[in-house]
Design an enzyme around this catalytic site. Structure first.
Site, PDB file in Angstrom:
ATOM      1  N   ASP A  44      12.448  -2.068   4.376  1.00  0.00           N
ATOM      2  CA  ASP A  44      13.863  -1.766   4.548  1.00  0.00           C
ATOM      3  C   ASP A  44      14.169  -1.057   5.864  1.00  0.00           C
ATOM      4  O   ASP A  44      15.158  -0.347   5.981  1.00  0.00           O
ATOM      5  CB  ASP A  44      14.364  -0.928   3.369  1.00  0.00           C
ATOM      6  CG  ASP A  44      13.699   0.440   3.302  1.00  0.00           C
ATOM      7  OD1 ASP A  44      12.697   0.664   4.033  1.00  0.00           O
ATOM      8  OD2 ASP A  44      14.176   1.284   2.533  1.00  0.00           O
ATOM      9  N   GLU A  45      13.320  -1.244   6.863  1.00  0.00           N
ATOM     10  CA  GLU A  45      13.544  -0.572   8.135  1.00  0.00           C
ATOM     11  C   GLU A  45      13.082  -1.453   9.284  1.00  0.00           C
ATOM     12  O   GLU A  45      12.036  -2.081   9.213  1.00  0.00           O
ATOM     13  CB  GLU A  45      12.773   0.747   8.161  1.00  0.00           C
ATOM     14  CG  GLU A  45      13.094   1.607   9.342  1.00  0.00           C
ATOM     15  CD  GLU A  45      12.464   3.001   9.208  1.00  0.00           C
ATOM     16  OE1 GLU A  45      12.188   3.587  10.265  1.00  0.00           O
ATOM     17  OE2 GLU A  45      12.263   3.478   8.077  1.00  0.00           O
TER      18      GLU A  45
END
Length: 185
Positions: free
Chosen positions: A14-15
């Protein structure tokens, strides 16, 4: 996200970091507009909100992304980096966890501004050369690590910090077992 970037670096599920300097010609307003488009695309396609940080480097962009979580956008121009970072708690810096925060508090360093003013040699004495210099540079928003495409991961690892020092093999093996289960999963 990759379709919006000149260079794309995924650092987790998620990054990610996106270098958009070419497509925005270095214009921060264009970069901020692109960030809004990205947030709208993620919401429309994945039904997820996301926080985005726009900054002159990965360090500042990461801190900016965390600044207005969840579902926020923070843009920090190069000339505003020191002003943006100064009032933040040292815990806001990448690499400052609970133990480091406590150690810095014992040195009467609670904010990024205080860290920026702290004697670099004392930081090196306390944290070692590499980390001491990193903390000083980070407090000034300095980061020269480029956004780079990454290949497939070469390894998968997990780390755990024990709550207390121990030589009890059964306790250590229990922790190792938990880590092995996590890596296997």
């Amino acid at each position: 996200l990759r379709s919006h970037a000149d260079v794309f670096e995924q650092v987790g599920l998620d990054e990610a970091y996106l270098d958009v300097m070419q497509r925005t010609q270095g214009d921060y307003q264009q970069a901020e507009n692109l960030a809004e488009i990205i947030r709208a695309d993620v919401l429309a396609q994945e039904h997820l909100t996301c926080s985005v940080g726009v900054g002159p480097n990965k360090l500042v962009a990461k801190i900016a992304a965390d600044y207005q979580k969840p579902d926020g956008l923070t843009a920090v121009k190069p000339e505003d980096v020191i002003r943006f970072l100064a009032p933040l708690p040292v815990r806001s810096l990448v690499g400052v966890g609970k133990k480091t925060e406590k150690k810095l508090e014992s040195l009467k360093v609670n904010t990024v501004a205080q860290l920026a003013r702290f004697d670099v040699q004392k930081l090196v004495d306390v944290f070692g050369k590499k980390l001491g210099i990193y903390f000083h540079n980070a407090s000034l928003g300095k980061d020269d690590e480029p956004v780079e495409e990454r290949g497939e991961p070469e390894s998968i690892s997990r780390i755990s910090t024990l709550k207390e020092d121990t030589r009890k093999l059964e306790f250590i093996l229990a922790e190792v077992y938990k880590l092995c289960v996590d890596v296997h999963a």
